[in-house]
Design a protein around this motif. Structure first.
Motif, PDB file in Angstrom:
ATOM      1  N   MET A   1       0.907  -1.160  -0.182  1.00 61.78           N
ATOM      2  CA  MET A   1      -0.065  -0.123  -0.087  1.00 61.78           C
ATOM      3  C   MET A   1       0.918   1.162  -0.144  1.00 61.78           C
ATOM      4  SD  MET A   1      -3.112   1.126   2.628  1.00 61.78           S
ATOM      5  CE  MET A   1      -2.203   1.626   3.867  1.00 61.78           C
ATOM      6  N   LYS A   2       0.875   2.059  -1.114  1.00 61.53           N
ATOM      7  CA  LYS A   2       1.598   3.327  -1.360  1.00 61.53           C
ATOM      8  C   LYS A   2       1.008   4.462  -0.424  1.00 61.53           C
ATOM      9  CE  LYS A   2       4.254   5.796  -4.777  1.00 61.53           C
ATOM     10  NZ  LYS A   2       4.516   5.914  -6.250  1.00 61.53           N
ATOM     11  N   ALA A   3      -0.302   4.531  -0.407  1.00 62.86           N
ATOM     12  CA  ALA A   3      -1.038   5.707  -0.037  1.00 62.86           C
ATOM     13  C   ALA A   3      -0.979   5.509   1.527  1.00 62.86           C
ATOM     14  CB  ALA A   3      -2.622   5.632  -0.267  1.00 62.86           C
ATOM     15  N   LYS A   4      -1.034   6.588   2.224  1.00 57.31           N
ATOM     16  CA  LYS A   4      -1.165   6.772   3.665  1.00 57.31           C
ATOM     17  C   LYS A   4      -2.578   7.373   4.008  1.00 57.31           C
ATOM     18  CE  LYS A   4       3.296   5.682   4.372  1.00 57.31           C
ATOM     19  NZ  LYS A   4       3.585   5.312   2.838  1.00 57.31           N
ATOM     20  N   ILE A   5      -3.085   6.708   5.086  1.00 56.99           N
ATOM     21  CA  ILE A   5      -4.142   7.324   5.592  1.00 56.99           C
ATOM     22  C   ILE A   5      -4.360   7.623   6.966  1.00 56.99           C
ATOM     23  CG2 ILE A   5      -6.923   6.353   5.762  1.00 56.99           C
ATOM     24  CD1 ILE A   5      -6.005   3.950   3.878  1.00 56.99           C
ATOM     25  N   LYS A  41       2.280  13.113  -3.160  1.00 58.32           N
ATOM     26  CA  LYS A  41       1.844  14.166  -4.296  1.00 58.32           C
ATOM     27  C   LYS A  41       0.406  14.857  -4.464  1.00 58.32           C
ATOM     28  CE  LYS A  41       4.473  11.337  -7.679  1.00 58.32           C
ATOM     29  NZ  LYS A  41       4.660  10.525  -9.046  1.00 58.32           N
ATOM     30  N   SER A  42      -0.513  14.172  -3.794  1.00 57.87           N
ATOM     31  CA  SER A  42      -1.779  14.691  -3.401  1.00 57.87           C
ATOM     32  C   SER A  42      -2.335  14.448  -2.130  1.00 57.87           C
ATOM     33  CB  SER A  42      -2.798  14.267  -4.659  1.00 57.87           C
ATOM     34  OG  SER A  42      -2.321  14.911  -5.891  1.00 57.87           O
ATOM     35  N   ILE A  43      -3.310  15.117  -1.815  1.00 54.66           N
ATOM     36  CA  ILE A  43      -3.935  14.946  -0.526  1.00 54.66           C
ATOM     37  C   ILE A  43      -5.651  14.992  -0.868  1.00 54.66           C
ATOM     38  CG2 ILE A  43      -4.709  15.746   1.953  1.00 54.66           C
ATOM     39  CD1 ILE A  43      -1.828  17.344   1.631  1.00 54.66           C
ATOM     40  N   VAL A  44      -6.309  14.119   0.015  1.00 56.00           N
ATOM     41  CA  VAL A  44      -7.633  13.912  -0.123  1.00 56.00           C
ATOM     42  C   VAL A  44      -8.210  13.793   1.203  1.00 56.00           C
ATOM     43  CG1 VAL A  44      -9.704  12.597  -0.886  1.00 56.00           C
ATOM     44  CG2 VAL A  44      -7.809  12.481  -2.376  1.00 56.00           C
ATOM     45  N   ALA A  90      -9.899  14.650  -8.720  1.00 58.34           N
ATOM     46  CA  ALA A  90     -11.312  14.709  -8.465  1.00 58.34           C
ATOM     47  C   ALA A  90     -12.091  13.698  -9.301  1.00 58.34           C
ATOM     48  CB  ALA A  90     -11.824  15.951  -8.387  1.00 58.34           C
ATOM     49  N   LYS A  91     -11.758  13.981 -10.828  1.00 59.39           N
ATOM     50  CA  LYS A  91     -12.610  13.264 -11.927  1.00 59.39           C
ATOM     51  C   LYS A  91     -12.241  11.828 -11.727  1.00 59.39           C
ATOM     52  CE  LYS A  91     -12.500  17.387 -15.160  1.00 59.39           C
ATOM     53  NZ  LYS A  91     -11.852  17.736 -16.150  1.00 59.39           N
ATOM     54  N   SER A  92     -11.063  11.348 -11.627  1.00 61.34           N
ATOM     55  CA  SER A  92     -11.034   9.973 -11.093  1.00 61.34           C
ATOM     56  C   SER A  92     -11.795   9.381  -9.892  1.00 61.34           C
ATOM     57  CB  SER A  92      -9.323   9.901 -11.093  1.00 61.34           C
ATOM     58  OG  SER A  92      -8.380  10.093 -12.192  1.00 61.34           O
ATOM     59  N   ILE A  93     -11.627   9.903  -9.002  1.00 65.54           N
ATOM     60  CA  ILE A  93     -12.379   9.602  -7.870  1.00 65.54           C
ATOM     61  C   ILE A  93     -14.026   9.402  -8.098  1.00 65.54           C
ATOM     62  CG2 ILE A  93     -12.876   9.718  -5.459  1.00 65.54           C
ATOM     63  CD1 ILE A  93     -10.323  10.864  -5.012  1.00 65.54           C
ATOM     64  N   ALA A  94     -14.444  10.448  -8.935  1.00 62.31           N
ATOM     65  CA  ALA A  94     -15.769  10.435  -9.111  1.00 62.31           C
ATOM     66  C   ALA A  94     -16.129   9.429  -9.981  1.00 62.31           C
ATOM     67  CB  ALA A  94     -16.182  11.706  -9.614  1.00 62.31           C
ATOM     68  N   LEU A 148     -13.002   3.506  -2.563  1.00 59.08           N
ATOM     69  CA  LEU A 148     -11.766   4.199  -2.815  1.00 59.08           C
ATOM     70  C   LEU A 148     -10.449   3.149  -2.691  1.00 59.08           C
ATOM     71  CD1 LEU A 148     -12.366   7.420  -0.338  1.00 59.08           C
ATOM     72  CD2 LEU A 148     -12.509   7.293  -3.122  1.00 59.08           C
ATOM     73  N   ARG A 149     -10.695   1.973  -2.559  1.00 56.02           N
ATOM     74  CA  ARG A 149      -9.514   1.084  -2.456  1.00 56.02           C
ATOM     75  C   ARG A 149      -8.568   0.917  -3.637  1.00 56.02           C
ATOM     76  NH1 ARG A 149      -8.366  -1.876   1.645  1.00 56.02           N
ATOM     77  NH2 ARG A 149      -7.900  -3.749   0.525  1.00 56.02           N
ATOM     78  N   PRO A 150      -9.029   1.232  -4.880  1.00 51.42           N
ATOM     79  CA  PRO A 150      -8.221   1.151  -6.101  1.00 51.42           C
ATOM     80  C   PRO A 150      -7.234   2.131  -5.944  1.00 51.42           C
ATOM     81  CG  PRO A 150     -10.383   0.549  -6.649  1.00 51.42           C
ATOM     82  CD  PRO A 150     -10.597   1.133  -5.252  1.00 51.42           C
ATOM     83  N   LEU A 151      -7.502   3.104  -5.151  1.00 54.27           N
ATOM     84  CA  LEU A 151      -6.250   4.071  -5.035  1.00 54.27           C
ATOM     85  C   LEU A 151      -5.056   4.236  -4.149  1.00 54.27           C
ATOM     86  CD1 LEU A 151      -8.921   7.313  -5.224  1.00 54.27           C
ATOM     87  CD2 LEU A 151      -7.399   6.545  -6.871  1.00 54.27           C
ATOM     88  N   LEU A 152      -5.303   3.052  -3.226  1.00 53.41           N
ATOM     89  CA  LEU A 152      -4.403   2.556  -2.195  1.00 53.41           C
ATOM     90  C   LEU A 152      -2.787   2.643  -2.899  1.00 53.41           C
ATOM     91  CD1 LEU A 152      -6.051   0.183  -0.138  1.00 53.41           C
ATOM     92  CD2 LEU A 152      -5.721   2.425   0.240  1.00 53.41           C
TER      93      LEU A 152
END
Length: 255
Positions: A1-5, A41-44, A90-94, A148-152
């Motif tokens: 998992m590259k993302a941090k939560i 690189k980005s924050i959600v 934003a568009k990718s998450i939508a 949202l898990r595909p973004l991990l």
């Protein structure tokens, strides 16, 4: 998992930036957190202060600040945090969420710009916000995290910005056994090694926890935690357990 939560308690309105002494522990924690986490690189941000019928994302390249608090000194309405948006993300998450709405008019609320002013004061990381659902359904927010898990695998910092204790009438009264029992429930649920289904059922049915409605008469400050735990699935690290506004509050990190 590259993302941090991370899920944390963001304090009372603009008070952390106004030097309020009851936020000292939180201020110290937030500043340290920005230095400890790898720079994304980005924050959600999923903030407790935005609810919509459908999941809604800020899609403006240059969002404005929404001073969504009242009765504070003039300087509270002069805070600046010129972070850029990230319309492509934003568009990718939508697309992932399916029924999401893109908003180019919504501004960043204080659940975003107060903690990020402490964590990343240079405001140089593109950031978007994702709304809560006005249903306030725990199951709906768990499902939101799963989508949202595909973004991990992406270099994204997901932030659940809420407050693990949020009973406005009970702040500043000092801590008590009721709040301690509920904070311990959250720690056990998120930071103890257990099957994901156990976490899911505990959080979806959070109202069954000790003193749940005492700590959260309304659940909007807890729901960002459900999104984060559902997204991460695994065991969290307890990274903050201290007082804010004289009340014990916690924060968790999944990495």
């Amino acid at each position: 998992m590259k993302a941090k939560i991370v899920y944390f308690s963001h304090g009372g309105g603009p008070l952390p930036l106004l030097g309020d002494p009851s936020h000292r522990a939180m201020i110290r924690f937030m500043k340290q957190l920005g230095n400890v986490l790898p720079r994304p690189k980005s924050i959600v941000v999923v903030s407790a202060h935005w609810e919509e019928e459908k999941p809604t994302l800020i899609a403006s390249p240059t969002p404005w600040l929404l001073y969504d608090y009242y009765g504070f000194p003039k300087e509270a309405y002069e805070i600046t945090y010129p972070a850029l948006g990230n319309p492509d993300l934003a568009k990718s998450i939508a697309t992932l969420l399916g029924d999401a709405v893109l908003s180019e008019t919504r501004g960043f609320d204080h659940g975003m710009f107060i903690p990020l002013s402490l964590m990343y004061p240079e405001a140089s990381i593109p950031t978007i916000q994702l709304s809560l659902l006005s249903s306030l359904s725990a199951a709906d927010h768990w499902n939101l995290g799963e989508k949202l898990r595909p973004l991990l695998d992406e270099d994204i910092l997901f932030i659940g910005s809420g407050f693990s204790f949020h009973n406005i009438r009970q702040f500043w009264k000092g801590d008590d056994e009721q709040n301690n029992a509920f904070q311990n429930f959250l720690i056990d649920t998120c930071s103890t090694d257990k099957p994901i289904e156990s976490r899911k059922q505990a959080l979806i049915h959070w109202e069954n926890a000790p003193y749940a409605r005492y700590c959260h008469p309304r659940e909007e400050h807890l729901l960002p935690l459900l999104v984060c735990q559902s997204l991460a699935q695994g065991t969290a690290e307890l990274i903050f357990d201290d007082k804010i506004l004289e009340r014990r509050a916690v924060a968790f990190l999944w990495s």
